[in-house]
Write an enzyme that holds these catalytic residues in place. Structure first.
Site, PDB file in Angstrom:
ATOM      1  N   ASP A  83      -3.917   0.208  11.144  1.00 35.27           N
ATOM      2  CA  ASP A  83      -2.602  -0.298  11.556  1.00 35.27           C
ATOM      3  C   ASP A  83      -1.483   0.458  10.827  1.00 35.27           C
ATOM      4  OD1 ASP A  83      -3.828  -1.709   9.400  1.00 35.27           O
ATOM      5  OD2 ASP A  83      -2.326  -3.274   9.492  1.00 35.27           O
ATOM      6  N   ASP A 164       0.498  -3.716   2.505  1.00 35.10           N
ATOM      7  CA  ASP A 164       0.197  -5.049   3.052  1.00 35.10           C
ATOM      8  C   ASP A 164       0.696  -6.195   2.157  1.00 35.10           C
ATOM      9  OD1 ASP A 164      -1.102  -4.503   5.483  1.00 35.10           O
ATOM     10  OD2 ASP A 164      -2.977  -4.067   4.461  1.00 35.10           O
ATOM     11  N   TYR A 192      -1.254 -15.328   5.460  1.00 34.69           N
ATOM     12  CA  TYR A 192      -1.758 -13.994   5.094  1.00 34.69           C
ATOM     13  C   TYR A 192      -2.493 -14.054   3.756  1.00 34.69           C
ATOM     14  CZ  TYR A 192      -2.209  -9.054   4.455  1.00 34.69           C
ATOM     15  OH  TYR A 192      -2.763  -7.814   4.272  1.00 34.69           O
TER      16      TYR A 192
END
Ligand code: FEO
Length: 397
Positions: A83, A164, A192
């Site tokens: 990603d 991230d 998350y």
């Protein structure tokens, strides 16, 4: 499209409004996401991360049309998961000799993904890249959340690019933390953390402390998903510290599946028993076969106890419960209590199997569990209420 976030620093990522499943079907993205890439223009120009491969052509075309593509002197790949690295192949076709800065594990992972021998420059914590008037400092962050993960920090502008970490799966054109709905933002942040970072909680705390010890001012945190933290950017760092210390609220989650509603009735009566014993505790029930598993994991993360129920089928548990037990095994929750329950008609192994699964997942059992034969009648449901009373009492100690 390109948006300047500080003088000479640009967001050049992609907002993905459509995505609803991430990591295959492992992570639900109810609010979409973004793949954040950043361009820093100083005497030298550096591109930090790219976007997911379905958008590679659009990403590179945007860089080309803005006149930036051929000016890129360096590429930084903070993390090799596709990603963020997915557009590298298309990008490097245009600028094949430009050095790619990443960790040594990043080199292995990027080679494994793309099978290309780009001009890799492996870096370690503390090493810097001179851009002219500013420097980019590299900070390895292994297991946050992959072995190759890295942060980088831009001096003078005091911007942390943690990839991230501190990110959230939110699609928005608003770009900044202070402009979006705060409840939605924090729901996605905690989801998350719960689903991705729980197994690495100790490392999160250690890495944050290491970063604090570097004494670097932070004006902005630019993660690789979701919004940029510009207003009180350290608020999310403080939240991560809180979440990394075996976080729990005054909540009990009851997760079950049911065939003919017997186990559902047990779940509801147990909830009634907990609530009648302790009016302040939040009790939430989830039929795991009808509820998004990542949302359930987020609720388990917030809970001090988890009760899991399944009827017995084929000498085991229902498949949705089996999948859930496997999910929480991998997350390695700490300091949480648990109990099992379920109906049965013949052999009745489900409670024993759930107990084994909960123990394997690191939960401390509150009791041996409650199993009821056939469909529970009023007297049996009273037994469930009592089971709930006892659990609430034990948790109050
Ligand atoms: Fe957003 Fe680990 O990739």
């Amino acid at each position: 499209m390109k948006r300047e976030i500080k003088k000479g620093v640009y967001w050049v990522g992609k907002v993905d409004w459509e995505i609803r499943e991430f990591h295959g079907a492992e992570y639900s993205t109810h609010r979409g996401t973004s793949y954040n890439s950043y361009l820093v223009k100083d005497k030298k120009t550096v591109l930090i991360d790219t976007v997911w491969s379905p958008f590679d052509h659009e990403f590179v075309e945007n860089l080309k049309n803005s006149g930036d593509l051929q000016k890129i002197d360096y590429v930084v790949a903070n993390h090799a998961e596709v990603d963020h690295s997915g557009s590298l192949a298309e990008l490097m076709d245009h600028i094949p000799d430009v050095p790619v800065y990443c960790t040594s594990n990043g080199v292995k992972s990027l080679k494994g993904h793309f099978h290309q021998d780009w001009n890799f420059v492996p870096v370690k914590t503390g090493e810097t890249l001179d851009l002219g008037t500013k420097k980019l400092m590299f900070i390895e962050a292994p297991m946050l959340h992959w072995p190759d993960s890295m942060f980088c920090y831009l001096t003078e502008d005091n911007i942390l690019f943690p990839n991230d970490a501190f990110g959230q799966h939110i699609a928005t054109e608003l770009l900044y933390n202070d402009l979006v709905d705060q409840a939605e933002l924090y729901q996605e942040c905690i989801k998350y953390f719960a689903n991705i970072l729980t197994p690495f909680s100790r490392l999160v705390e250690k890495k944050i402390n290491e970063f604090v010890d570097l004494n670097l001012p932070v004006d902005m945190i630019c993660p690789s998903h979701g919004v940029i933290w510009r207003e009180n950017p350290l608020q999310i760092v403080n939240k991560y510290m809180e979440w990394s210390r075996n976080y729990q609220e005054d909540q009990i989650s009851i997760v079950y599946d049911t065939m003919w509603n017997g186990t559902r009735k047990m779940a509801e009566s147990i909830a009634e028993g907990i609530e009648s014993q302790n009016r302040s505790v939040t009790v939430k029930l989830f039929n795991i076969s009808h509820t998004d598993k990542n949302d359930v994991v987020t609720e388990v993360f917030k809970s001090k106890a988890l009760l899991v129920g399944s009827p017995t089928i084929n000498q085991g548990v229902l498949s949705a419960v089996a999948g859930f037990l496997e999910e929480i095994r991998g997350l390695r929750f700490k300091e949480k209590k648990a109990a099992a329950f379920g109906t049965y008609g013949w052999s009745g192994e489900s409670v024993k199997m759930i107990n084994e699964g909960l123990e394997k997942a690191g939960f401390e059992l509150l009791n041996d569990g409650l199993k009821l034969l056939w469909n529970p009648d009023a007297e049996m449901l009273e037994e469930c209420v009592k089971f709930g009373n006892d659990i609430a009492s034990q948790l109050e100690l």
